[in-house]
Motif scaffolding. Structure first.
Motif, PDB file in Angstrom:
ATOM      1  N   VAL A  49      -2.061 -45.448 -93.623  1.00  9.02           N
ATOM      2  CA  VAL A  49      -0.721 -45.867 -93.199  1.00  9.02           C
ATOM      3  C   VAL A  49      -0.016 -44.664 -92.573  1.00  9.02           C
ATOM      4  O   VAL A  49       0.269 -43.676 -93.248  1.00  9.02           O
ATOM      5  N   GLN A  50       0.217 -44.752 -91.284  1.00 10.64           N
ATOM      6  CA  GLN A  50       0.919 -43.710 -90.545  1.00 10.64           C
ATOM      7  C   GLN A  50       2.193 -44.304 -89.961  1.00 10.64           C
ATOM      8  O   GLN A  50       2.166 -45.390 -89.378  1.00 10.64           O
ATOM      9  N   GLU A  51       3.313 -43.601 -90.131  1.00 15.49           N
ATOM     10  CA  GLU A  51       4.596 -44.078 -89.620  1.00 15.49           C
ATOM     11  C   GLU A  51       5.329 -42.949 -88.909  1.00 15.49           C
ATOM     12  O   GLU A  51       5.175 -41.770 -89.271  1.00 15.49           O
ATOM     13  N   ASP A  52       6.153 -43.311 -87.937  1.00 14.50           N
ATOM     14  CA  ASP A  52       7.078 -42.340 -87.368  1.00 14.50           C
ATOM     15  C   ASP A  52       8.075 -41.931 -88.443  1.00 14.50           C
ATOM     16  O   ASP A  52       8.476 -42.754 -89.281  1.00 14.50           O
ATOM     17  N   ILE A  53       8.465 -40.677 -88.420  1.00 12.53           N
ATOM     18  CA  ILE A  53       9.390 -40.173 -89.424  1.00 12.53           C
ATOM     19  C   ILE A  53      10.801 -40.669 -89.121  1.00 12.53           C
ATOM     20  O   ILE A  53      11.317 -40.493 -88.016  1.00 12.53           O
ATOM     21  N   VAL A  54      11.424 -41.278 -90.100  1.00 10.13           N
ATOM     22  CA  VAL A  54      12.800 -41.748 -89.987  1.00 10.13           C
ATOM     23  C   VAL A  54      13.747 -40.560 -90.160  1.00 10.13           C
ATOM     24  O   VAL A  54      13.572 -39.744 -91.069  1.00 10.13           O
ATOM     25  N   ASP A  55      14.737 -40.449 -89.265  1.00  4.84           N
ATOM     26  CA  ASP A  55      15.791 -39.425 -89.399  1.00  4.84           C
ATOM     27  C   ASP A  55      15.174 -38.054 -89.724  1.00  4.84           C
ATOM     28  O   ASP A  55      15.473 -37.451 -90.763  1.00  4.84           O
ATOM     29  N   PRO A  56      14.325 -37.523 -88.828  1.00  3.10           N
ATOM     30  CA  PRO A  56      13.516 -36.340 -89.171  1.00  3.10           C
ATOM     31  C   PRO A  56      14.300 -35.068 -89.413  1.00  3.10           C
ATOM     32  O   PRO A  56      13.783 -34.145 -90.057  1.00  3.10           O
ATOM     33  N   ASP A  57      15.531 -34.980 -88.916  1.00  2.00           N
ATOM     34  CA  ASP A  57      16.296 -33.744 -89.082  1.00  2.00           C
ATOM     35  C   ASP A  57      17.074 -33.686 -90.394  1.00  2.00           C
ATOM     36  O   ASP A  57      17.601 -32.625 -90.748  1.00  2.00           O
ATOM     37  N   ARG A  58      17.152 -34.782 -91.110  1.00  4.31           N
ATOM     38  CA  ARG A  58      17.947 -34.796 -92.343  1.00  4.31           C
ATOM     39  C   ARG A  58      17.338 -33.867 -93.384  1.00  4.31           C
ATOM     40  O   ARG A  58      16.164 -33.962 -93.721  1.00  4.31           O
ATOM     41  N   GLU A  59      18.152 -32.980 -93.926  1.00  2.00           N
ATOM     42  CA  GLU A  59      17.675 -32.060 -94.961  1.00  2.00           C
ATOM     43  C   GLU A  59      17.422 -32.808 -96.265  1.00  2.00           C
ATOM     44  O   GLU A  59      18.190 -33.703 -96.643  1.00  2.00           O
ATOM     45  N   TYR A 103       3.605 -39.145 -99.104  1.00  4.72           N
ATOM     46  CA  TYR A 103       4.888 -38.437 -99.070  1.00  4.72           C
ATOM     47  C   TYR A 103       5.750 -38.868 -97.874  1.00  4.72           C
ATOM     48  O   TYR A 103       6.928 -39.204 -98.047  1.00  4.72           O
ATOM     49  N   PRO A 104       5.220 -38.882 -96.644  1.00  2.57           N
ATOM     50  CA  PRO A 104       6.081 -39.308 -95.523  1.00  2.57           C
ATOM     51  C   PRO A 104       6.526 -40.757 -95.626  1.00  2.57           C
ATOM     52  O   PRO A 104       7.669 -41.079 -95.272  1.00  2.57           O
ATOM     53  N   VAL A 105       5.676 -41.639 -96.119  1.00  2.10           N
ATOM     54  CA  VAL A 105       6.052 -43.051 -96.244  1.00  2.10           C
ATOM     55  C   VAL A 105       7.105 -43.224 -97.337  1.00  2.10           C
ATOM     56  O   VAL A 105       8.071 -43.987 -97.185  1.00  2.10           O
ATOM     57  N   LEU A 106       6.955 -42.511 -98.452  1.00  2.30           N
ATOM     58  CA  LEU A 106       7.953 -42.584 -99.523  1.00  2.30           C
ATOM     59  C   LEU A 106       9.331 -42.184 -99.023  1.00  2.30           C
ATOM     60  O   LEU A 106      10.315 -42.911 -99.227  1.00  2.30           O
ATOM     61  N   TRP A 107       9.424 -41.042 -98.357  1.00  2.44           N
ATOM     62  CA  TRP A 107      10.741 -40.578 -97.907  1.00  2.44           C
ATOM     63  C   TRP A 107      11.272 -41.443 -96.770  1.00  2.44           C
ATOM     64  O   TRP A 107      12.496 -41.609 -96.641  1.00  2.44           O
ATOM     65  N   ASN A 108      10.400 -42.022 -95.959  1.00  6.58           N
ATOM     66  CA  ASN A 108      10.867 -43.025 -94.996  1.00  6.58           C
ATOM     67  C   ASN A 108      11.543 -44.181 -95.727  1.00  6.58           C
ATOM     68  O   ASN A 108      12.615 -44.662 -95.326  1.00  6.58           O
ATOM     69  N   GLY A 109      10.914 -44.643 -96.807  1.00  8.15           N
ATOM     70  CA  GLY A 109      11.496 -45.734 -97.584  1.00  8.15           C
ATOM     71  C   GLY A 109      12.840 -45.356 -98.178  1.00  8.15           C
ATOM     72  O   GLY A 109      13.792 -46.154 -98.155  1.00  8.15           O
ATOM     73  N   LEU A 110      12.934 -44.157 -98.712  1.00  3.57           N
ATOM     74  CA  LEU A 110      14.203 -43.721 -99.295  1.00  3.57           C
ATOM     75  C   LEU A 110      15.292 -43.631 -98.230  1.00  3.57           C
ATOM     76  O   LEU A 110      16.459 -43.968 -98.485  1.00  3.57           O
ATOM     77  N   LYS A 111      14.927 -43.180 -97.038  1.00  3.83           N
ATOM     78  CA  LYS A 111      15.916 -43.106 -95.959  1.00  3.83           C
ATOM     79  C   LYS A 111      16.363 -44.498 -95.520  1.00  3.83           C
ATOM     80  O   LYS A 111      17.536 -44.700 -95.167  1.00  3.83           O
ATOM     81  N   LYS A 112      15.458 -45.448 -95.530  1.00  3.04           N
ATOM     82  CA  LYS A 112      15.838 -46.820 -95.188  1.00  3.04           C
ATOM     83  C   LYS A 112      16.772 -47.411 -96.245  1.00  3.04           C
ATOM     84  O   LYS A 112      17.733 -48.108 -95.918  1.00  3.04           O
ATOM     85  N   HIS A 115       8.953 -34.696 -92.799  1.00  2.00           N
ATOM     86  CA  HIS A 115      10.349 -34.683 -93.240  1.00  2.00           C
ATOM     87  C   HIS A 115      10.846 -33.242 -93.386  1.00  2.00           C
ATOM     88  O   HIS A 115      10.058 -32.303 -93.587  1.00  2.00           O
ATOM     89  N   ASN A 116      12.154 -33.075 -93.332  1.00  2.00           N
ATOM     90  CA  ASN A 116      12.771 -31.750 -93.346  1.00  2.00           C
ATOM     91  C   ASN A 116      13.116 -31.334 -94.779  1.00  2.00           C
ATOM     92  O   ASN A 116      14.274 -31.257 -95.160  1.00  2.00           O
ATOM     93  N   VAL A 117      12.082 -31.089 -95.579  1.00  2.00           N
ATOM     94  CA  VAL A 117      12.284 -30.657 -96.964  1.00  2.00           C
ATOM     95  C   VAL A 117      12.570 -29.160 -96.960  1.00  2.00           C
ATOM     96  O   VAL A 117      11.776 -28.366 -96.453  1.00  2.00           O
TER      97      VAL A 117
END
Length: 330
Positions: free
Chosen positions: A12-22, A297-306, A51-53
């Motif tokens: 599962v590959q997704e574009d990063i949602v809101d990639p600049d958000r700290e 990790y990227p999919v999880l944080w995409n979900g949290l951002k949504k 993601h911008n961790v």
């Protein structure tokens, strides 16, 4: 054999949602043991996956204890191990471990000695203790079973230990199961001057005898969280709900979930916590590598951002960075 499910997650590959958000990830582990091997290279690969961790907080997990010396000081070995990992990550110029929550037996007579030892070993990163209350006797086969003694939260020596943490300006983290939330509420009320961080939503179990009771458990859980939110010393850490023990079954599928599937399954839990506690008392967490059994990790944080998208910018900053920064003094 070293556990590795990277190929499965990579389906599962997704574009990063809101990639600049700290993002501050306030709850992760490092695991040198083979059954869930996750060390600096594996962790950095996740942290830099889109993601911008910017900072993280390590949470105790029984890793790298000292093999010799007094029992009460053996958990300090984990802090030594993580402090070394933090120094290594800092040399690489990327995200860094900015806080360590270690373990101590809060009932023990040597607690102040242990806290001082953690503080010395942590190189300025020591922020608190987790002595979890998790215990379940239902017969459910849990992937990471809690091993707390019965009614730990009611133990007077334990409560004195939690109180001592507050006196030392340290926080108390815990995780437990959904049927222990009322016991935790009693503890919170008994020790009002210590900052309490509730991990993983109070872990609603969704397997074994609980597998067909999700809605019943959810109804009681809603009431429990609402009551907890009236205690100003409690802060909620939102994550850790993708563990196999929560019963979603994602780890058993041919492909892992997308962020949209994650949101569809879990959004109501997040919304209820934010509605009850307010964003200023909530922080998103990854709980990696435990949740890595189920989601990347990227999919999880995409979900949290949504999930967070409908909240104001001030609330989103609280959820992703500011609450963690304040509570763990980063």
């Amino acid at each position: 054999m070293v556990f590795n499910n990277s190929d499965w997650l990579a389906q599962v590959q997704e574009d990063i949602v809101d990639p600049d958000r700290e993002i501050i990830d306030p709850h992760h582990h490092l695991w040198p043991q083979a059954d869930m091997y996750y060390n600096v290279p594996e962790f950095l690969a996740d942290l830099t996956s889109g993601h911008n961790v910017v900072q993280t907080v390590f949470m105790e997990c029984g890793a790298a204890y000292r093999e010799d010396g007094p029992d009460h000081l053996k958990p300090v070995g984990e802090t030594e191990f993580v402090a070394s990992a933090a120094a290594e990550m800092k040399t690489k110029g990327g995200p860094c471990i900015a806080g360590i929550v270690g373990h101590a037996d809060l009932r023990g007579p040597h607690l102040e000695v242990v806290l001082d030892a953690h503080r010395e070993a942590a190189n300025g990163l020591f922020r608190g203790i987790r002595h979890a209350g998790s215990r379940d006797t239902s017969g459910a086969t849990l992937r990471i079973p809690g091993r707390a003694p019965e009614r730990l939260y009611a133990d007077e020596d334990f409560r004195r230990g939690v109180q001592l943490l507050g006196e030392h300006d340290l926080s108390y983290d815990t995780w437990h199961y959904h049927h222990q939330n009322r016991d935790y509420l009693d503890l919170v009320k008994a020790v009002p001057n210590t900052t309490m961080v509730l991990d993983h939503f109070g872990t609603p179990i969704g397997i074994g005898p609980y597998a067909d009771k999700r809605e019943e458990i959810f109804e009681q859980w809603q009431d429990d969280m609402a009551d907890l939110s009236h205690c100003p010393n409690v802060v909620a850490k939102l994550g850790g709900l993708a563990m196999p023990d929560n019963g979603w079954g994602w780890h058993e599928r041919e492909t892992p979930p997308t962020s949209d599937e994650f949101v569809l399954a879990q959004q109501r839990y997040y919304d209820h916590m934010i509605d009850c506690f307010g964003a200023a008392r909530c922080m998103f967490e990854s709980n990696f590598p435990v949740d890595r059994w189920s989601i990347s990790y990227p999919v999880l944080w995409n979900g949290l951002k949504k999930i967070a998208a409908k909240y104001s910018e001030v609330e989103q900053r609280a959820l992703f960075t500011e609450t963690a920064r304040r509570i763990y003094r980063l």
